[in-house]
Design a protein around this motif. Structure first.
Motif, PDB file in Angstrom:
ATOM      1  N   SER A 174     -10.683  10.345  -0.783  1.00 11.38           N
ATOM      2  CA  SER A 174      -9.971  11.792  -1.783  1.00 11.38           C
ATOM      3  C   SER A 174      -9.214  11.522  -2.976  1.00 11.38           C
ATOM      4  O   SER A 174      -9.108  12.385  -3.874  1.00 11.38           O
ATOM      5  CB  SER A 174      -9.235  12.454  -0.804  1.00 11.38           C
ATOM      6  OG  SER A 174      -8.098  11.571  -0.183  1.00 11.38           O
ATOM      7  N   VAL A 175      -9.097  10.170  -3.192  1.00  9.08           N
ATOM      8  CA  VAL A 175      -8.407   9.834  -4.542  1.00  9.08           C
ATOM      9  C   VAL A 175      -8.993   8.863  -5.165  1.00  9.08           C
ATOM     10  O   VAL A 175      -8.498   8.584  -6.476  1.00  9.08           O
ATOM     11  CB  VAL A 175      -7.098   9.159  -4.033  1.00  9.08           C
ATOM     12  CG1 VAL A 175      -6.132  10.158  -3.110  1.00  9.08           C
ATOM     13  CG2 VAL A 175      -7.163   7.767  -3.382  1.00  9.08           C
ATOM     14  N   ARG A 234      -0.205  11.019   9.014  1.00 12.06           N
ATOM     15  CA  ARG A 234      -0.031  10.277   7.896  1.00 12.06           C
ATOM     16  C   ARG A 234      -1.356   9.384   7.811  1.00 12.06           C
ATOM     17  O   ARG A 234      -2.305   9.115   8.449  1.00 12.06           O
ATOM     18  CB  ARG A 234       1.029   9.016   8.138  1.00 12.06           C
ATOM     19  CG  ARG A 234       1.138   8.231   7.072  1.00 12.06           C
ATOM     20  CD  ARG A 234       2.575   7.369   7.430  1.00 12.06           C
ATOM     21  NE  ARG A 234       3.769   8.050   7.654  1.00 12.06           N
ATOM     22  CZ  ARG A 234       4.926   7.379   7.707  1.00 12.06           C
ATOM     23  NH1 ARG A 234       5.235   6.125   7.410  1.00 12.06           N
ATOM     24  NH2 ARG A 234       5.958   8.132   8.004  1.00 12.06           N
ATOM     25  N   GLU A 235      -1.731   9.297   6.557  1.00  8.07           N
ATOM     26  CA  GLU A 235      -2.996   8.831   6.253  1.00  8.07           C
ATOM     27  C   GLU A 235      -2.954   7.820   4.934  1.00  8.07           C
ATOM     28  O   GLU A 235      -2.032   7.734   4.158  1.00  8.07           O
ATOM     29  CB  GLU A 235      -4.094   9.944   5.602  1.00  8.07           C
ATOM     30  CG  GLU A 235      -3.611  10.725   4.301  1.00  8.07           C
ATOM     31  CD  GLU A 235      -4.728  11.607   3.789  1.00  8.07           C
ATOM     32  OE1 GLU A 235      -5.697  11.849   4.585  1.00  8.07           O
ATOM     33  OE2 GLU A 235      -4.448  12.303   2.715  1.00  8.07           O
ATOM     34  N   LEU A 236      -3.829   6.974   5.023  1.00  7.44           N
ATOM     35  CA  LEU A 236      -3.886   5.854   4.035  1.00  7.44           C
ATOM     36  C   LEU A 236      -4.156   6.354   2.440  1.00  7.44           C
ATOM     37  O   LEU A 236      -5.315   7.162   2.390  1.00  7.44           O
ATOM     38  CB  LEU A 236      -4.877   4.793   4.336  1.00  7.44           C
ATOM     39  CG  LEU A 236      -5.214   3.707   3.251  1.00  7.44           C
ATOM     40  CD1 LEU A 236      -3.961   2.660   3.087  1.00  7.44           C
ATOM     41  CD2 LEU A 236      -6.591   2.791   3.709  1.00  7.44           C
ATOM     42  N   VAL A 237      -3.489   6.023   1.459  1.00  6.12           N
ATOM     43  CA  VAL A 237      -3.885   6.550   0.110  1.00  6.12           C
ATOM     44  C   VAL A 237      -4.703   5.221  -0.466  1.00  6.12           C
ATOM     45  O   VAL A 237      -5.823   5.362  -1.090  1.00  6.12           O
ATOM     46  CB  VAL A 237      -2.792   6.789  -0.687  1.00  6.12           C
ATOM     47  CG1 VAL A 237      -3.241   7.437  -2.022  1.00  6.12           C
ATOM     48  CG2 VAL A 237      -2.108   8.048   0.168  1.00  6.12           C
ATOM     49  N   GLY A 285       0.832  -1.262   0.011  1.00  5.09           N
ATOM     50  CA  GLY A 285       0.147  -0.007   0.053  1.00  5.09           C
ATOM     51  C   GLY A 285       0.597   1.158  -0.005  1.00  5.09           C
ATOM     52  O   GLY A 285       2.038   1.159   0.167  1.00  5.09           O
ATOM     53  N   TRP A 286      -0.058   2.128  -0.040  1.00  8.98           N
ATOM     54  CA  TRP A 286       0.583   3.711  -0.153  1.00  8.98           C
ATOM     55  C   TRP A 286      -0.073   4.573   1.048  1.00  8.98           C
ATOM     56  O   TRP A 286      -1.215   4.550   0.941  1.00  8.98           O
ATOM     57  CB  TRP A 286       0.587   4.268  -1.307  1.00  8.98           C
ATOM     58  CG  TRP A 286       1.530   3.607  -2.561  1.00  8.98           C
ATOM     59  CD1 TRP A 286       1.134   2.843  -3.305  1.00  8.98           C
ATOM     60  CD2 TRP A 286       2.824   4.025  -3.011  1.00  8.98           C
ATOM     61  NE1 TRP A 286       2.254   2.319  -4.129  1.00  8.98           N
ATOM     62  CE2 TRP A 286       3.301   3.207  -3.945  1.00  8.98           C
ATOM     63  CE3 TRP A 286       3.971   4.834  -2.386  1.00  8.98           C
ATOM     64  CZ2 TRP A 286       4.607   3.183  -4.329  1.00  8.98           C
ATOM     65  CZ3 TRP A 286       4.977   4.933  -2.870  1.00  8.98           C
ATOM     66  CH2 TRP A 286       5.203   4.040  -3.815  1.00  8.98           C
ATOM     67  N   HIS A 287       0.684   5.256   1.689  1.00  7.83           N
ATOM     68  CA  HIS A 287       0.174   6.405   2.759  1.00  7.83           C
ATOM     69  C   HIS A 287       1.115   7.641   2.321  1.00  7.83           C
ATOM     70  O   HIS A 287       1.796   7.678   1.634  1.00  7.83           O
ATOM     71  CB  HIS A 287       0.690   5.884   4.240  1.00  7.83           C
ATOM     72  CG  HIS A 287      -0.139   4.485   4.617  1.00  7.83           C
ATOM     73  ND1 HIS A 287       0.198   3.337   4.111  1.00  7.83           N
ATOM     74  CD2 HIS A 287      -1.165   4.597   5.645  1.00  7.83           C
ATOM     75  CE1 HIS A 287      -0.807   2.499   4.553  1.00  7.83           C
ATOM     76  NE2 HIS A 287      -1.521   3.195   5.847  1.00  7.83           N
TER      77      HIS A 287
END
Length: 123
Positions: A62-63, A45-48, A35-37
């Motif tokens: 948001s993405v 820090r937030e999960l992407v 994954g990407w944060h």
């Protein structure tokens, strides 16, 4: 035992695109979720996005519709294709991998983080 190398960050104008890569190496038996944060200045820090070993994906609201996460299991690599970038996407992006080490390293399950790559969206 397990190392991550990220690449692909940089400066891009609003509306532009970037592709991030994160390659895992070391004493890896298997990789589970990748994954990407991201962490913007002054924020947590937030999960992407995440992708499981079975290629099930999950995205932050948001993405959604703009970013796409994918993986190449043969290369132990995860990608993040980012389109229609906005200034609020500016952040340091961190790769995160759940990996099981080989027998020589005790079949340990490790949660590994990359060093981060800066993405700046600005005109």
């Amino acid at each position: 035992q397990v190392q991550l190398v990220e690449s692909g960050g940089g400066l891009v104008q609003p509306g532009g695109s970037l592709r991030l890569s994160c390659a895992a190496s070391g004493s890896i038996l298997s990789i589970n979720t990748m994954g990407w944060h991201r962490q913007a200045p002054g924020k947590e820090r937030e999960l992407v996005a995440t992708i499981t070993s079975g290629s099930i994906t999950n995205y932050a609201d948001s993405v959604k519709g703009r970013f796409t996460i994918s993986r190449d299991n043969a290369k132990n690599t995860v990608y993040l294709q980012m389109n229609m970038l906005k200034p609020e996407d500016t952040a340091v992006y961190y790769c995160n991998v759940g990996a099981t080490t080989t027998r020589a390293f005790g079949y340990r399950y490790l949660n590994v983080w990359g060093q981060g790559t800066l993405v700046t969206v600005s005109s």
